[in-house]
Design a protein around this motif. Structure first.
Motif, mmCIF file in Angstrom:
data_model
loop_
_atom_site.group_PDB
_atom_site.id
_atom_site.type_symbol
_atom_site.label_atom_id
_atom_site.label_comp_id
_atom_site.label_asym_id
_atom_site.label_seq_id
_atom_site.Cartn_x
_atom_site.Cartn_y
_atom_site.Cartn_z
ATOM 1 N N VAL A 38 0.918 -1.272 -0.065
ATOM 2 C CA VAL A 38 -0.025 0.104 0.009
ATOM 3 C C VAL A 38 0.974 1.151 0.091
ATOM 4 O O VAL A 38 1.877 1.289 0.827
ATOM 5 N N VAL A 39 0.650 2.152 -0.792
ATOM 6 C CA VAL A 39 1.387 3.576 -1.041
ATOM 7 C C VAL A 39 0.967 4.453 0.191
ATOM 8 O O VAL A 39 -0.667 4.962 0.172
ATOM 9 N N ASN A 40 1.551 4.878 1.204
ATOM 10 C CA ASN A 40 1.014 5.635 2.263
ATOM 11 C C ASN A 40 1.076 7.059 1.988
ATOM 12 O O ASN A 40 2.146 7.639 2.036
ATOM 13 N N PHE A 41 0.008 7.684 1.584
ATOM 14 C CA PHE A 41 0.077 8.979 1.266
ATOM 15 C C PHE A 41 0.065 10.035 2.458
ATOM 16 O O PHE A 41 0.193 11.247 2.373
ATOM 17 N N SER A 42 -0.140 9.328 3.683
ATOM 18 C CA SER A 42 -0.043 10.095 4.655
ATOM 19 C C SER A 42 1.137 10.259 5.468
ATOM 20 O O SER A 42 1.411 10.992 6.694
ATOM 21 N N HIS A 43 2.207 9.751 4.898
ATOM 22 C CA HIS A 43 3.504 9.691 5.416
ATOM 23 C C HIS A 43 4.188 10.780 5.755
ATOM 24 O O HIS A 43 4.852 11.374 6.453
ATOM 25 N N GLY A 44 3.958 12.103 4.735
ATOM 26 C CA GLY A 44 4.356 13.384 4.967
ATOM 27 C C GLY A 44 3.835 14.065 6.051
ATOM 28 O O GLY A 44 4.487 14.878 6.827
ATOM 29 N N VAL A 45 2.590 13.587 6.688
ATOM 30 C CA VAL A 45 1.886 14.324 7.902
ATOM 31 C C VAL A 45 2.723 13.835 9.109
ATOM 32 O O VAL A 45 3.075 14.482 9.946
ATOM 33 N N LEU A 46 3.366 12.503 9.112
ATOM 34 C CA LEU A 46 4.161 12.042 10.230
ATOM 35 C C LEU A 46 5.484 13.021 10.292
ATOM 36 O O LEU A 46 6.018 13.338 11.334
ATOM 37 N N PHE A 47 6.139 13.292 9.171
ATOM 38 C CA PHE A 47 7.440 14.382 9.111
ATOM 39 C C PHE A 47 6.878 15.543 9.716
ATOM 40 O O PHE A 47 7.652 16.325 10.651
ATOM 41 N N MET A 48 5.742 16.008 9.371
ATOM 42 C CA MET A 48 5.419 17.391 9.939
ATOM 43 C C MET A 48 4.992 17.360 11.372
ATOM 44 O O MET A 48 5.268 18.172 12.177
ATOM 45 N N PHE A 49 4.439 16.155 11.868
ATOM 46 C CA PHE A 49 4.255 15.973 13.432
ATOM 47 C C PHE A 49 5.693 15.852 14.101
ATOM 48 O O PHE A 49 5.576 16.514 15.275
ATOM 49 N N GLY A 50 6.701 15.456 13.352
ATOM 50 C CA GLY A 50 7.916 15.458 13.820
ATOM 51 C C GLY A 50 8.615 16.799 14.355
ATOM 52 O O GLY A 50 9.208 16.852 15.163
ATOM 53 N N ALA A 51 8.390 17.655 13.192
ATOM 54 C CA ALA A 51 8.636 18.769 13.454
ATOM 55 C C ALA A 51 7.995 19.678 14.284
ATOM 56 O O ALA A 51 8.552 20.511 15.376
ATOM 57 N N TYR A 52 6.846 19.449 14.484
ATOM 58 C CA TYR A 52 6.090 20.369 15.499
ATOM 59 C C TYR A 52 6.093 19.768 16.950
ATOM 60 O O TYR A 52 5.958 20.512 17.941
ATOM 61 N N THR A 53 6.461 18.197 17.287
ATOM 62 C CA THR A 53 6.655 17.717 18.279
ATOM 63 C C THR A 53 7.954 18.592 18.873
ATOM 64 O O THR A 53 8.313 18.827 19.981
ATOM 65 N N THR A 54 8.998 18.704 17.846
ATOM 66 C CA THR A 54 10.277 19.227 18.329
ATOM 67 C C THR A 54 10.097 20.784 18.950
ATOM 68 O O THR A 54 10.665 21.070 19.855
ATOM 69 N N TYR A 55 8.928 21.436 17.964
ATOM 70 C CA TYR A 55 8.591 23.008 18.387
ATOM 71 C C TYR A 55 8.299 22.668 19.883
ATOM 72 O O TYR A 55 8.632 23.567 20.682
ATOM 73 N N PHE A 56 7.096 22.075 19.981
ATOM 74 C CA PHE A 56 6.661 22.033 21.540
ATOM 75 C C PHE A 56 7.364 21.651 22.726
ATOM 76 O O PHE A 56 7.776 22.033 23.649
ATOM 77 N N VAL A 57 8.458 20.553 22.364
ATOM 78 C CA VAL A 57 9.473 20.155 23.345
ATOM 79 C C VAL A 57 10.507 21.308 23.677
ATOM 80 O O VAL A 57 10.623 21.803 24.802
ATOM 81 N N VAL A 58 10.833 21.778 22.457
ATOM 82 C CA VAL A 58 11.753 23.217 22.652
ATOM 83 C C VAL A 58 11.556 24.420 23.207
ATOM 84 O O VAL A 58 11.946 24.956 24.141
ATOM 85 N N GLU A 59 10.320 24.757 22.388
ATOM 86 C CA GLU A 59 9.994 26.140 22.649
ATOM 87 C C GLU A 59 8.784 26.299 23.736
ATOM 88 O O GLU A 59 8.709 27.301 24.329
ATOM 89 N N VAL A 60 8.055 25.220 24.003
ATOM 90 C CA VAL A 60 6.893 25.551 24.761
ATOM 91 C C VAL A 60 7.495 24.615 26.246
ATOM 92 O O VAL A 60 7.508 25.306 27.279
ATOM 93 N N LEU A 61 8.089 23.476 26.179
ATOM 94 C CA LEU A 61 8.616 22.704 27.434
ATOM 95 C C LEU A 61 9.856 23.264 27.926
ATOM 96 O O LEU A 61 10.317 23.046 29.021
ATOM 97 N N GLY A 62 10.563 23.927 26.900
ATOM 98 C CA GLY A 62 11.990 24.356 27.196
ATOM 99 C C GLY A 62 13.087 23.361 27.330
ATOM 100 O O GLY A 62 14.117 23.567 28.206
ATOM 101 N N GLN A 63 13.016 22.308 26.815
ATOM 102 C CA GLN A 63 13.892 21.103 26.942
ATOM 103 C C GLN A 63 14.682 21.278 25.913
ATOM 104 O O GLN A 63 14.568 22.225 24.844
ATOM 105 N N GLY A 64 15.890 20.340 25.735
ATOM 106 C CA GLY A 64 16.929 20.534 24.814
ATOM 107 C C GLY A 64 16.513 20.046 23.551
ATOM 108 O O GLY A 64 15.827 19.285 23.286
#
Length: 288
Positions: A38-64
């Motif tokens: 199966v071709v997973n066309f939602s795979h790019g959304v996972l990439f986006m979630f990775g970026a936003y998770t990084t933003y939340f941990v670094v900029e909101v939670l103040g972690q490294g």
């Protein structure tokens, strides 16, 4: 060092860093196809979630940043495994139906991200801002980090697939899921594990590029399209092909941006994919 040589080496460095990011996305995409067909066309959304998770941990939670990188890989792996278990496992071998499900899921999750994170661009502070100049070649610290992390992750994946029992089971399911079932391999469990691995790689890729670009809910679309180009060129289901094709496409994009015009970089990659579809649809490595 002459200016032409410096320009060439700069192009190689930029192309390798781009190829490293694309490889992490494309490998997960081709692994899922290899097991589920199966071709997973939602795979790019996972990439986006990775970026936003990084933003939340670094900029909101103040972690490294490095904490955020690990958290992004784990969180997105969990999301991907859940999607594989609840949605995609129902479409095993159903190429068209699975592709439609992936498109609908991508649209849904992208709009969920729009509600959660808002439409305003966000940015993440990276750990390395220094640039080292060697003979006219500018080596950005974060690009070096991207290449290094990609090498570590790909090496770890290779060792997992070739040296562990679960890795051998994954390869068996990829080659022939029916025969794997007849040998007692729990293919549904392997499927979920494959989604988790692909999600972890996509999440890590999103975390790696987060300090380099603005974050938007639609940011997963361009790398997903290039990942499809890589999978087509390397061969659907071939991890080795995806790795080699990612490097080639990264260098192609960097080379055209350096020696021609940046606007031509993307469509040139699509032209390469179109040529492969027309004259060698199985890709360089087929389904190996």
């Amino acid at each position: 060092m002459s200016s032409s040589l410096a320009s060439f080496l700069q192009m190689l460095f930029n192309g390798l860093s781009l190829g490293a990011t694309l490889a992490l996305i494309a490998v997960g995409l081709t692994m899922v196809f290899g097991v589920l067909r199966v071709v997973n066309f939602s795979h790019g959304v996972l990439f986006m979630f990775g970026a936003y998770t990084t933003y939340f941990v670094v900029e909101v939670l103040g972690q490294g940043y490095f904490t955020a990188l690990v958290v992004a890989a784990v969180v997105v792996a969990s999301i991907s495994a859940a999607l594989g278990a609840t949605v995609f496992r129902r479409f095993e071998g159903l190429l068209l139906e699975g592709a439609i499900a992936g498109i609908l899921l991508a649209l849904l999750l992208e709009n969920v991200a729009l509600v959660w994170f808002g439409a305003s661009p966000k940015s993440v502070a990276g750990p390395f801002t220094d640039v080292v100049a060697i003979g006219g070649v500018y080596l950005e610290g974060h690009r070096i980090l991207i290449i290094a992390v990609a090498i570590v992750l790909v090496t770890a994946l290779h060792l997992f697939v070739t040296r562990t029992r679960y890795g051998r089971a994954l390869r068996a399911a990829q080659q022939d899921s029916f025969a794997a079932r007849s040998q007692g391999i729990a293919v549904p469990r392997i499927l979920i594990m494959t989604f988790a691995i692909g999600g972890a790689l996509a999440g890590a890729a999103g975390a790696l590029v987060a300090p380099q670009q603005v974050l938007l809910p639609s940011m997963g679309q361009p790398p997903l399209l290039l990942a499809f180009v890589i999978v087509i060129v390397g061969g659907m289901g071939s991890v080795k092909g995806s790795l080699i094709a990612a490097g080639a496409i990264g260098l192609l994009q960097s080379g055209i941006s350096t020696y021609w015009v940046p606007e031509a970089a993307v469509w040139s990659s699509f032209a390469v994919a179109l040529c492969f579809l027309a004259f060698r649809p199985q890709g360089v490595f087929g389904n190996a």
